[in-house]
Design an enzyme around this catalytic site. Structure first.
Site, PDB file in Angstrom:
ATOM      1  N   ALA A 135       0.798  -1.233   0.000  1.00 44.17           N
ATOM      2  CA  ALA A 135       0.000   0.000   0.000  1.00 44.17           C
ATOM      3  C   ALA A 135       0.837   1.294   0.000  1.00 44.17           C
ATOM      4  O   ALA A 135       0.620   2.161  -0.860  1.00 44.17           O
ATOM      5  CB  ALA A 135      -0.971  -0.023   1.181  1.00 44.17           C
TER       6      ALA A 135
ATOM      7  N   ARG B 241      -5.718  -0.131  -8.907  1.00 43.93           N
ATOM      8  CA  ARG B 241      -6.045  -1.098  -7.840  1.00 43.93           C
ATOM      9  C   ARG B 241      -6.975  -0.391  -6.848  1.00 43.93           C
ATOM     10  O   ARG B 241      -6.708   0.755  -6.475  1.00 43.93           O
ATOM     11  CB  ARG B 241      -4.775  -1.603  -7.136  1.00 43.93           C
ATOM     12  CG  ARG B 241      -3.836  -2.367  -8.073  1.00 43.93           C
ATOM     13  CD  ARG B 241      -2.728  -3.073  -7.286  1.00 43.93           C
ATOM     14  NE  ARG B 241      -3.238  -4.237  -6.572  1.00 43.93           N
ATOM     15  CZ  ARG B 241      -2.523  -4.914  -5.656  1.00 43.93           C
ATOM     16  NH1 ARG B 241      -1.305  -4.525  -5.352  1.00 43.93           N
ATOM     17  NH2 ARG B 241      -3.035  -5.974  -5.064  1.00 43.93           N
TER      18      ARG B 241
ATOM     19  N   GLN C  61       3.884 -13.396  -1.894  1.00 48.09           N
ATOM     20  CA  GLN C  61       4.662 -12.250  -1.387  1.00 48.09           C
ATOM     21  C   GLN C  61       5.475 -12.635  -0.151  1.00 48.09           C
ATOM     22  O   GLN C  61       6.513 -12.039   0.122  1.00 48.09           O
ATOM     23  CB  GLN C  61       3.721 -11.079  -1.042  1.00 48.09           C
ATOM     24  CG  GLN C  61       3.102 -10.383  -2.226  1.00 48.09           C
ATOM     25  CD  GLN C  61       1.757 -10.970  -2.606  1.00 48.09           C
ATOM     26  OE1 GLN C  61       1.492 -12.145  -2.378  1.00 48.09           O
ATOM     27  NE2 GLN C  61       0.901 -10.157  -3.212  1.00 48.09           N
TER      28      GLN C  61
ATOM     29  N   ASP D 151      -3.921  -2.363   4.044  1.00 53.16           N
ATOM     30  CA  ASP D 151      -4.163  -1.552   2.846  1.00 53.16           C
ATOM     31  C   ASP D 151      -5.186  -0.445   3.090  1.00 53.16           C
ATOM     32  O   ASP D 151      -5.183   0.569   2.397  1.00 53.16           O
ATOM     33  CB  ASP D 151      -4.621  -2.426   1.686  1.00 53.16           C
ATOM     34  CG  ASP D 151      -3.435  -3.150   1.094  1.00 53.16           C
ATOM     35  OD1 ASP D 151      -2.947  -4.101   1.732  1.00 53.16           O
ATOM     36  OD2 ASP D 151      -2.960  -2.728   0.022  1.00 53.16           O
TER      37      ASP D 151
ATOM     38  N   ASN E 110      -6.327  -6.310   4.630  1.00 51.48           N
ATOM     39  CA  ASN E 110      -4.945  -6.681   4.297  1.00 51.48           C
ATOM     40  C   ASN E 110      -5.002  -7.915   3.398  1.00 51.48           C
ATOM     41  O   ASN E 110      -6.083  -8.469   3.121  1.00 51.48           O
ATOM     42  CB  ASN E 110      -4.123  -6.936   5.563  1.00 51.48           C
ATOM     43  CG  ASN E 110      -2.634  -7.027   5.272  1.00 51.48           C
ATOM     44  OD1 ASN E 110      -2.085  -6.181   4.572  1.00 51.48           O
ATOM     45  ND2 ASN E 110      -1.975  -8.059   5.758  1.00 51.48           N
ATOM     46  N   LYS E 111      -3.842  -8.344   2.965  1.00 53.21           N
ATOM     47  CA  LYS E 111      -3.713  -9.475   2.036  1.00 53.21           C
ATOM     48  C   LYS E 111      -4.596 -10.648   2.440  1.00 53.21           C
ATOM     49  O   LYS E 111      -4.671 -10.992   3.621  1.00 53.21           O
ATOM     50  CB  LYS E 111      -2.245  -9.888   1.976  1.00 53.21           C
ATOM     51  CG  LYS E 111      -1.908 -11.050   1.063  1.00 53.21           C
ATOM     52  CD  LYS E 111      -2.432 -10.873  -0.345  1.00 53.21           C
ATOM     53  CE  LYS E 111      -1.986  -9.587  -0.991  1.00 53.21           C
ATOM     54  NZ  LYS E 111      -2.742  -9.276  -2.243  1.00 53.21           N
TER      55      LYS E 111
HETATM   56  O1  MRU Z   1      -1.294  -7.227  -3.275  1.00 56.80           O
HETATM   57  P1  MRU Z   1      -0.164  -6.578  -2.530  1.00 56.80           P
HETATM   58  O2  MRU Z   1       1.107  -7.364  -2.576  1.00 56.80           O
HETATM   59  O3  MRU Z   1       0.024  -5.134  -2.913  1.00 56.80           O
HETATM   60  O4  MRU Z   1      -0.658  -6.585  -1.014  1.00 56.80           O
HETATM   61  C1  MRU Z   1       0.148  -5.997  -0.034  1.00 56.80           C
HETATM   62  C2  MRU Z   1      -0.369  -6.196   1.339  1.00 56.80           C
HETATM   63  O5  MRU Z   1      -1.397  -6.767   1.576  1.00 56.80           O
HETATM   64  C3  MRU Z   1       0.444  -5.554   2.449  1.00 56.80           C
HETATM   65  O6  MRU Z   1       0.342  -6.292   3.623  1.00 56.80           O
HETATM   66  C4  MRU Z   1      -0.073  -4.128   2.694  1.00 56.80           C
HETATM   67  O7  MRU Z   1      -0.167  -3.412   1.500  1.00 56.80           O
HETATM   68  C5  MRU Z   1       0.781  -3.393   3.632  1.00 56.80           C
HETATM   69  S1  MRU Z   1       2.374  -3.055   2.939  1.00 56.80           S
HETATM   70  C6  MRU Z   1       3.261  -2.175   4.089  1.00 56.80           C
END
Ligand code: MRU
Length: 348
Positions: free
Chosen positions: A46, A87, A194, A235, A245-246
């Site tokens: 994010a 996004r 990730q 996010d 979050n993810k």
């Molecule tokens: O789909 P992504 O890889 O952008 O998702 C990222 C996440 O879910 C992170 O945990 C979140 O953005 C925090 S990053 C400091």
């Protein structure tokens, strides 16, 4: 390691889709390339998406800055719309677009070069402020980390995902630098990995012991591997503390609660969305079916099977022990502590 850099007229970013096998940087002065990089997760996380959005808008208005005001306004509108369409979930992206819009609005009276320079300065400020917020999150969060802690994390929240040392991973790194002998269990984070591709890569570079686990092993790891706490990024955080979050984060929070393990969210103030009362209203990105049915070039599901591939989930506030921000650690009840944080230091 800089995941993104302003190079005096162009942007250089690390293509995260190639990690951990290849460390390749991309240079571009095209907003379309940046938009595609955000969509494809070449740049991701994010806070980093916010920084990339700001630089992308600079690229998008570059040619129009010296021309008639009407053309500049059109280029700004088109650039902001393109970036906002990449996004939907990370608040940081929309927060950065708004900051760039406001900077342009305040400076429309300037001559072309000065107007362009003011937008570059705003984007660089978004970047450097994010680095400072990460450092402060790290300091506040490290106080919550006991000596010798085994820490569970999900997705990637380090230097790759931000303009600094990271949010949740920044806390881990700060505790490590303080000599606390921490180690990490990193969920691999299906489907785009990730955790195994990026978090493991970052932690090894920092010299922090890391064990990658399949997402399906987080319950047994919490049960049997002496996990002291779980810490994740976010996010978008609603006004009541519900945190997107993810995908898979919600499950980790439930498991942590079941086992009496603290579950922390670490995020800068740019991730909070006070206009959204609770998590149900957070827009959740759904991504393509091939992310689930394919593993690289190999098909791992019947090609025409139904697929549901939400990229994020929302952890309800009652499962969150604390939210670590650059302004301190917020405790429940979050509706009150979040309001107090913003009211004390000025609105978003
Ligand atoms: O789909 P992504 O890889 O952008 O998702 C990222 C996440 O879910 C992170 O945990 C979140 O953005 C925090 S990053 C400091």
């Amino acid at each position: 390691m800089n995941s993104i850099e302003w190079m005096d007229g162009s942007v250089r970013f690390l293509d995260q889709t190639l990690l951990p096998n290849e460390e390749r940087y991309v240079d571009t002065d095209e907003i379309e390339v940046m938009a595609e990089a955000i969509r494809r997760l070449q740049v991701r996380g994010a806070p980093l998406i916010g920084i990339a959005a700001a630089y992308a808008i600079v690229l998008g208005v570059r040619k129009a800055a010296g021309g008639p005001r009407r053309l500049f306004a059109d280029a700004l509108d088109a650039s902001c719309a393109l970036i906002a369409s990449t996004r939907p979930t990370a608040k940081n992206l929309f927060w950065a677009v708004e900051r760039m819009r406001n900077a342009a609005r305040l400076n429309t009276h300037m001559a072309g070069d000065a107007l362009y320079a003011s937008l570059v300065a705003e984007a660089v400020a978004i970047h450097t402020e994010d680095a400072a917020m990460c450092a402060a999150i790290g300091e506040h969060g490290a106080r919550l980390i006991p000596q010798d802690a085994v820490i569970l994390t999900h997705c990637n929240t380090g230097a790759l995902a931000t303009g600094g040392i990271g949010t949740a991973l920044g806390v881990v790194i700060t505790a490590h630098r303080q000599g606390k002998h921490v180690s990490v269990f990193a969920d691999e984070t299906r489907p785009l990995l990730q955790g195994s591709r990026l978090t493991a890569w970052e932690l090894r570079r920092e010299g922090i012991p890391v064990t990658v686990i399949p997402d399906t092993a987080s319950a047994v790891s919490i049960q049997k591997k002496n996990i002291a706490l779980a810490i994740v990024g976010s996010d978008r955080i609603a006004a009541n503390g519900d945190a997107a979050n993810k995908i898979g984060t919600y499950g980790v929070a439930i498991m942590a609660k079941h086992h009496g393990v603290p579950f922390y969210v670490a995020a800068p103030s740019s991730t909070f969305d006070r206009a959204i009362a609770h998590g149900d209203a957070i827009p959740i990105e759904e991504r393509g079916r091939e992310e689930v049915t394919m593993c690289g070039p190999v098909c791992v599901a019947p090609p025409d099977v139904n697929v549901y591939n939400p990229s994020f989930d929302v952890t309800p506030n009652e499962l969150i022990s604390g939210i670590i921000t650059e302004r301190g650690v917020l405790l429940p009840p979050f509706t009150e502590s979040i309001a107090r944080m913003f009211d004390k230091r000025g609105a978003q």
